[in-house]
Each structure stands twice: as C-alpha cells, then as structure tokens.
Design an enzyme around this catalytic site. Sequence first.
Site, PDB file in Angstrom:
ATOM      1  N   CYS A   5       0.855  -1.177   0.000  1.00  0.00           N
ATOM      2  CA  CYS A   5       0.000   0.000   0.000  1.00  0.00           C
ATOM      3  C   CYS A   5       0.895   1.232   0.000  1.00  0.00           C
ATOM      4  O   CYS A   5       1.914   1.268   0.678  1.00  0.00           O
ATOM      5  CB  CYS A   5      -0.941   0.107   1.188  1.00  0.00           C
ATOM      6  SG  CYS A   5      -2.156  -1.201   1.280  1.00  0.00           S
TER       7      CYS A   5
ATOM      8  N   ARG B 198       3.995  -0.741  -4.710  1.00  0.00           N
ATOM      9  CA  ARG B 198       3.630  -1.198  -3.370  1.00  0.00           C
ATOM     10  C   ARG B 198       2.258  -1.881  -3.339  1.00  0.00           C
ATOM     11  O   ARG B 198       1.815  -2.353  -2.294  1.00  0.00           O
ATOM     12  CB  ARG B 198       3.607  -0.014  -2.403  1.00  0.00           C
ATOM     13  CG  ARG B 198       4.915   0.710  -2.308  1.00  0.00           C
ATOM     14  CD  ARG B 198       4.803   1.904  -1.399  1.00  0.00           C
ATOM     15  NE  ARG B 198       4.631   1.505  -0.022  1.00  0.00           N
ATOM     16  CZ  ARG B 198       5.622   1.258   0.823  1.00  0.00           C
ATOM     17  NH1 ARG B 198       6.859   1.396   0.418  1.00  0.00           N
ATOM     18  NH2 ARG B 198       5.390   0.896   2.056  1.00  0.00           N
TER      19      ARG B 198
ATOM     20  N   TRP C  16      -2.728  -2.695  -1.687  1.00  0.00           N
ATOM     21  CA  TRP C  16      -2.453  -4.125  -1.816  1.00  0.00           C
ATOM     22  C   TRP C  16      -3.343  -4.779  -0.776  1.00  0.00           C
ATOM     23  O   TRP C  16      -3.155  -4.601   0.428  1.00  0.00           O
ATOM     24  CB  TRP C  16      -0.986  -4.417  -1.541  1.00  0.00           C
ATOM     25  CG  TRP C  16      -0.610  -5.843  -1.802  1.00  0.00           C
ATOM     26  CD1 TRP C  16      -0.261  -6.387  -2.999  1.00  0.00           C
ATOM     27  CD2 TRP C  16      -0.538  -6.902  -0.843  1.00  0.00           C
ATOM     28  NE1 TRP C  16       0.027  -7.732  -2.844  1.00  0.00           N
ATOM     29  CE2 TRP C  16      -0.140  -8.069  -1.535  1.00  0.00           C
ATOM     30  CE3 TRP C  16      -0.769  -6.988   0.528  1.00  0.00           C
ATOM     31  CZ2 TRP C  16       0.029  -9.302  -0.906  1.00  0.00           C
ATOM     32  CZ3 TRP C  16      -0.607  -8.216   1.157  1.00  0.00           C
ATOM     33  CH2 TRP C  16      -0.206  -9.352   0.440  1.00  0.00           C
TER      34      TRP C  16
ATOM     35  N   ASN D 247      -1.958   2.143   5.585  1.00  0.00           N
ATOM     36  CA  ASN D 247      -1.068   1.082   5.117  1.00  0.00           C
ATOM     37  C   ASN D 247      -0.708   0.270   6.348  1.00  0.00           C
ATOM     38  O   ASN D 247      -0.193   0.816   7.316  1.00  0.00           O
ATOM     39  CB  ASN D 247       0.173   1.742   4.490  1.00  0.00           C
ATOM     40  CG  ASN D 247       1.312   0.774   4.252  1.00  0.00           C
ATOM     41  OD1 ASN D 247       1.093  -0.422   4.115  1.00  0.00           O
ATOM     42  ND2 ASN D 247       2.516   1.298   4.204  1.00  0.00           N
ATOM     43  N   GLY D 248      -1.006  -1.028   6.317  1.00  0.00           N
ATOM     44  CA  GLY D 248      -0.705  -1.873   7.486  1.00  0.00           C
ATOM     45  C   GLY D 248      -1.899  -2.747   7.806  1.00  0.00           C
ATOM     46  O   GLY D 248      -2.807  -2.904   6.982  1.00  0.00           O
TER      47      GLY D 248
ATOM     48  N   GLU E 290      16.793 -18.275  -7.353  1.00  0.00           N
ATOM     49  CA  GLU E 290      16.467 -16.913  -7.773  1.00  0.00           C
ATOM     50  C   GLU E 290      15.927 -16.900  -9.210  1.00  0.00           C
ATOM     51  O   GLU E 290      14.970 -16.194  -9.518  1.00  0.00           O
ATOM     52  CB  GLU E 290      17.706 -16.012  -7.612  1.00  0.00           C
ATOM     53  CG  GLU E 290      17.550 -14.575  -8.073  1.00  0.00           C
ATOM     54  CD  GLU E 290      16.448 -13.786  -7.389  1.00  0.00           C
ATOM     55  OE1 GLU E 290      15.860 -14.263  -6.411  1.00  0.00           O
ATOM     56  OE2 GLU E 290      16.145 -12.687  -7.874  1.00  0.00           O
TER      57      GLU E 290
ATOM     58  N   LYS F  95      12.224 -15.535 -10.226  1.00  0.00           N
ATOM     59  CA  LYS F  95      12.004 -14.468 -11.217  1.00  0.00           C
ATOM     60  C   LYS F  95      10.940 -14.912 -12.218  1.00  0.00           C
ATOM     61  O   LYS F  95      10.046 -14.158 -12.573  1.00  0.00           O
ATOM     62  CB  LYS F  95      13.286 -14.121 -11.990  1.00  0.00           C
ATOM     63  CG  LYS F  95      14.351 -13.377 -11.246  1.00  0.00           C
ATOM     64  CD  LYS F  95      14.054 -11.912 -11.005  1.00  0.00           C
ATOM     65  CE  LYS F  95      13.291 -11.633  -9.773  1.00  0.00           C
ATOM     66  NZ  LYS F  95      13.842 -11.702  -8.477  1.00  0.00           N
TER      67      LYS F  95
ATOM     68  N   GLU G 296       7.448 -15.083 -10.596  1.00  0.00           N
ATOM     69  CA  GLU G 296       6.920 -13.761 -10.252  1.00  0.00           C
ATOM     70  C   GLU G 296       6.319 -13.042 -11.447  1.00  0.00           C
ATOM     71  O   GLU G 296       5.248 -12.466 -11.349  1.00  0.00           O
ATOM     72  CB  GLU G 296       8.053 -12.869  -9.703  1.00  0.00           C
ATOM     73  CG  GLU G 296       8.433 -13.148  -8.289  1.00  0.00           C
ATOM     74  CD  GLU G 296       9.569 -12.240  -7.823  1.00  0.00           C
ATOM     75  OE1 GLU G 296       9.446 -11.649  -6.751  1.00  0.00           O
ATOM     76  OE2 GLU G 296      10.592 -12.124  -8.528  1.00  0.00           O
TER      77      GLU G 296
ATOM     78  N   HIS H  42      16.078 -36.850  -6.128  1.00  0.00           N
ATOM     79  CA  HIS H  42      15.199 -37.214  -5.019  1.00  0.00           C
ATOM     80  C   HIS H  42      13.788 -36.678  -5.208  1.00  0.00           C
ATOM     81  O   HIS H  42      13.111 -36.372  -4.223  1.00  0.00           O
ATOM     82  CB  HIS H  42      15.810 -36.725  -3.708  1.00  0.00           C
ATOM     83  CG  HIS H  42      17.182 -37.271  -3.482  1.00  0.00           C
ATOM     84  ND1 HIS H  42      17.403 -38.590  -3.147  1.00  0.00           N
ATOM     85  CD2 HIS H  42      18.404 -36.703  -3.603  1.00  0.00           C
ATOM     86  CE1 HIS H  42      18.705 -38.802  -3.041  1.00  0.00           C
ATOM     87  NE2 HIS H  42      19.337 -37.670  -3.324  1.00  0.00           N
TER      88      HIS H  42
ATOM     89  N   LYS I 112       6.093  -4.801  -3.995  1.00  0.00           N
ATOM     90  CA  LYS I 112       7.544  -4.755  -3.838  1.00  0.00           C
ATOM     91  C   LYS I 112       7.964  -4.670  -2.378  1.00  0.00           C
ATOM     92  O   LYS I 112       8.968  -5.234  -1.976  1.00  0.00           O
ATOM     93  CB  LYS I 112       8.102  -3.555  -4.609  1.00  0.00           C
ATOM     94  CG  LYS I 112       9.601  -3.543  -4.569  1.00  0.00           C
ATOM     95  CD  LYS I 112      10.186  -2.949  -5.793  1.00  0.00           C
ATOM     96  CE  LYS I 112      11.669  -3.185  -5.860  1.00  0.00           C
ATOM     97  NZ  LYS I 112      12.030  -4.562  -6.196  1.00  0.00           N
TER      98      LYS I 112
HETATM   99  C1  G6P Z   1       8.811  -8.815  -1.891  1.00  0.00           C
HETATM  100  C2  G6P Z   1       9.392  -8.387  -3.217  1.00  0.00           C
HETATM  101  C3  G6P Z   1      10.688  -9.152  -3.481  1.00  0.00           C
HETATM  102  C4  G6P Z   1      11.664  -8.961  -2.334  1.00  0.00           C
HETATM  103  C5  G6P Z   1      11.034  -9.336  -0.994  1.00  0.00           C
HETATM  104  C6  G6P Z   1      11.910  -8.894   0.168  1.00  0.00           C
HETATM  105  O1  G6P Z   1       8.379 -10.120  -1.977  1.00  0.00           O
HETATM  106  O2  G6P Z   1       8.473  -8.602  -4.255  1.00  0.00           O
HETATM  107  O3  G6P Z   1      11.280  -8.678  -4.675  1.00  0.00           O
HETATM  108  O4  G6P Z   1      12.791  -9.748  -2.542  1.00  0.00           O
HETATM  109  O5  G6P Z   1       9.781  -8.669  -0.835  1.00  0.00           O
HETATM  110  O6  G6P Z   1      11.981  -7.498   0.168  1.00  0.00           O
HETATM  111  P1  G6P Z   1      13.164  -6.644   0.735  1.00  0.00           P
HETATM  112  O7  G6P Z   1      12.787  -5.230   0.426  1.00  0.00           O
HETATM  113  O8  G6P Z   1      13.202  -6.906   2.210  1.00  0.00           O
HETATM  114  O9  G6P Z   1      14.415  -7.070   0.074  1.00  0.00           O
END
Ligand code: G6P
Length: 611
Positions: free
Chosen positions: A2, A27, A73, A99-100, A484, A488, A491, A507, A606
């Site tokens: 948010c 956000r 969000w 927000n929260g 990772e 990606k 996501e 396994h 994010k």
């Molecule tokens: C969210 C974002 C990710 C990020 C994660 C941790 O899930 O979409 O891209 O890696 O949060 O966020 P931070 O800001 O703590 O690295």
Amino acid sequence: MCGIVGYIGFRDASDVIIKGLKRLEYRGYDSAGIAILNGDVKVRKGKGKVINLENMLIESGIKGNVGIGHTRWATHGEPNDVNAHPHWDGKHNFALVHNGIIENYDALKKELTKKGHIFDGETDTEVLAHLIEEIELVGKVDFETAVQMALKQVDGTYGIAIVNKHEKDKIIVARKGSPLLLGIGEDEVFIASDASPIIEYTNKVVYLDDDEMAIISRDGYQVKTISNIELTKEVHELEMSIEQIEKGGYPHFMLKEIHEQSVTIADCMRGRLLPDQNKIVLGGIERVLDRLTNAKRLIIAACGTSWHAGLVGEYLFEYISKLPVEVEYASEFRYRDPLIGPEDVMLVISQSGETADTLAAIREARKRGALVIGICNVVGSTIARETDAGIYTHAGPEIGVASTKAFTAQVTVLSMMAILLGQRRKVLSETDAAAMIKALHEIPGKVAEIMEKKEEIDQISRLFAYAPNFLYLGRSYNFPVALEGALKLKEISYIHAEGYPAAEMKHGPIALIDEYMPVVVIAVTDHTNEKIISNIEEVRARKGRIIAITTENNHDVRNLAEYCITIPETHDVLTPLLTVIPLQILSYQIAVYRKCNVDQPRNLAKSVTVE
Ligand code: G6P
C-alpha cells in the site's frame, strides 16, 4: 505494501497525489483512491490501477490544495470499489488512508456495531475510522486527541493520513510499523510512503518513527508522539534524482534495472574496494568490525530475493571467512523462539528496508542482545535506522517489483564483507584475497558483456515462453541462483518453476522430467563441474530440454546442452554475480512474450510491510 501520498500547499493536490501514487504503485495496485479537502472532503476511489482513478478525477473536476491518496495491496477485504481507500467515518466528516493491518479490528468492529456503527466494506481501516469517530463523539475530545486515543487502542501496524472537513488546511498522519515520511518544501509539505513521489519537489525529508504522528499545515509541521509529547525531528537531505525513478526510454523498469547492473555493481564497490591496496573498506560497519570479526556465528535473515542473496552469503562467509552461517527466513525466525544471544551477530538483508518480517526478526534479535547489521538499498529506511550498523547497496531506486539490481548489489556487498572478514580473521591468504578483489573489480565489465547476449537469450525465451513448468538446477554458490532464477520466472510470467540443488533432482523432481520440461542448468567451470555434468546427463537421458548457463571454455557442458548462454570466466566465488544476469533476462523476455505486466505482476507488492 500500500502506498500513501499526501499534499498540502499551493499546487493542485490531485495532480501531485496521482503522480505520486503512480510512483508508489509497486507497493500495490489492487485499487486506488483520493480525498481532497476543499470546504468539504471529496472522495473518489475504485478498483484497479491509479490510471482509473486519474480518469475518474478528470471527469469529476475536483480541485483543491490539500489531499491524501492511496494505492492498495489488499489484506482484509477483496479488492473492490467499496474496500478501496480512503475510508469514511459514519458521518462522512473525515477520510482516512491506511497502510498496514489493524489486527484487533474484528473485536473493535463488533463493539462498534453494537454501538450502532454501520460499515460499508470489510476492511480493518474502516474500523479505525469509526473508532476515531466514536471516541471523538463520546469522549467529547478534539479530533487530534481522538486520533491519538484510537491509535492507542489498536494492535498491529499503521501508516495513516487523515483529512477532516472541520479541520481546514490540516492533515494528520501517524506511523507504527509502516513507513511514512514528510517532504518539506517552501509553503508546502508532502507526505509519502517513500521518497519517490516527492523527490521532484524537495530533497528535504523527515522520517516518522513508530508511535509518532505529525500535524501538517501549509506553514509547516509539528511532530509528536501519539502520547502527545512534542518532538524535534532531524531534517535529512536526500541524494536521489528524478532520472533514477523514471524509465529512461526502456519499456519496463525491470529491463532498465537489469541493464543498470554493470553501473550499480560498480557504484556499490566505489570507495570500498581498493584493488591497488588489496583492501576493502566498509565504513558503515567499521564501528562493529571487531565484534563481527570475533563472532562465533552469523545469522542471516531476509525474505524473497534478499533471502537468496543471503544463501549466496552463506557460501561466501563459510568458504572465504571460515565463519559459520545460518540463513533464516525472517518470517520463521521470529516465531520459533530462536537461540540467539549477545555472542551472535545477525545480518539482515533488505532492498526496501521496510519488510515487516525482517524488521520483526531484527527486533527479536536485538531484544536478545545480538548485534544486528543491515544490508539495505533504501537510504533512511526503517531497517537501516533500526540496525546497529550497516552497509548501503547504493543500487539506486528499484521500481520493478521483481528484484534484479538489488540482488547483485547485495551479493557484491556480501562478497566484500566475506573477503574483509577473511583477511581480518587471518584465514584468507593475501594472494587469495588479491585474486578475489581483482576479480570483483572486473565484474561490472563482465556484466556489460553478458548484456550483449540479449538477442541470443531472446531466441531461447521465444521457444519456451509457453512451457507450463521450468526446473532450475545449480550447485554450490549457484544453487541460490537456481532458486532466484525460478523465483524471477514465477513472479513475472506466472510459470510454475522450481529451483533445486542439482544433485537433489534425483530425489523427486526427476520424476517431472520429460521432453516438454525445460531444465535451466547453471554449470560454470568450478569444483562441481564434473558432478553437474552427470546431472545434465541424467536430464538428457529423460529427454529434458537443457538450457545451460556456462562459461565459454566449458566445452563439455556446451556439447551436452541443447541451448547455451555463455558468460565470461571469473573467480568461482563470484560466479553468482554473472550467472544470475541471463536468468533475469530470460524471465523478463518470457514475461514479455506472454504479455504479462512485467513491472507490476499480479498479487505481488515490492515492499511487504505486513507480516
Ligand atoms: C517482496 C518483493 C521481493 C523482495 C522481498 C523482500 O516479496 O516482491 O522482490 O525480494 O519482498 O523485500 P526486501 O525489500 O526486504 O528485500
């Protein structure tokens, strides 16, 4: 998650707010809304992105110099028009954005319902608005006091902003657990969840801390605790520039950020990596370096991509610094009565510096006496301020929801820390340190070389854009890179993907392999080379489609793989900084082929500021 923007001054508030909300859409983008104070409080809100709100505003022609806005969000209540912020009190005197999460909202709602309050939607935020109204009415207190009293009754987290039709030219904001800052201009004040909405107007900011509120007017602001103790806050000067938060001709922020990495990695090392002196200087942790050097173990806590960087860190610290490491999901750490104490050092990694779970882990570790060091990207963020010491990654604002340049900057910091600690703990020879420092220094140029492979990667992306599943395999330092790469792809393309240590494939995941399964194997020429070649053979025997990320001279892998993306050679310990780049490009291009919203993938945000 948010985003909040507010404005009071001489400009058109809706203009400032809409622009700002667009910058904060990373956000959350489930719904958006605005409240403008111009005699009355006018609210417009609705499901969907800020662009819908912008169109609504154009039609309504609402104008005013004071207002608040929100991009959501969803946590409580589905993302629809009614649950969009701002929320009203029962009499429509004031509007509130939040927000929260108000954790005790259900109990409060039941009590308020008994007292006759009627709620339009299902959000926890609406309950807070009604609680303020109830306290003001029954307690016969002024509005500001009612806000303070209500905030004392809520459990959970909030960043809030309120405009009230009876409180002309005033915005009240408060914070606990969700970031909020004030941008201080000449005869104007801005409010935002982070600095991106305000940077084009002012670089002077005041960060609110937990349990603080601010009463904002055209002439200035007054910060106090929610217990009404007045505070004098430091005004910080930001170094961010407007260009950093614009796309600069790229179709997506993610692509821009992938491209930036040769520069951001160099920025991250500037003044810190001194190849001529075979030395690394990390000013941000200088003060705690002795304690870190003598630590018995290091606990790394993070979430998402930052957690993957932490896993790379585990390999680096154990191999280079001979320091035992445990890597924890921040969300798990807090809730399992962790064994951590004054002998330990916790290292937290966070791009945003606002992730609620990471913040909670920090607080838990500090409560138990551990030293906490942060690796953060956002300057002045809560995590940066709550840790005992830290290192900024200096990657510049990362806007694409899928993290790219923050990851490589985090791994760069971890590499520098590991070498520095290796030297200080006297477990790394000067010759080995010199080889690593030299290799690190050469990384930006090698990243730029990989960017030239974009066309090649594009061809592979096109072929596999509609595969329903992907498997990513890596060993040693590149096992976290496999995780990772898979993250990606999930996501931004919504393709199911799993990352595995290559040998673990036997396994379980091997059962999934057939002629339709693309298997991305990270196979650089290191001590695991022979073993990973065997793993590739195992995939081939089951007709899996091998896409290898390998080095130019790794002829064995190049002969075995159906498709190859080659990267330049580097020191074994630094390969993650190179192998991850083709995986970022691959996922980006697949997402583009699938016509996905690359920068704003569904359901994600994010900055995850709720636990
Ligand atoms: C969210 C974002 C990710 C990020 C994660 C941790 O899930 O979409 O891209 O890696 O949060 O966020 P931070 O800001 O703590 O690295």
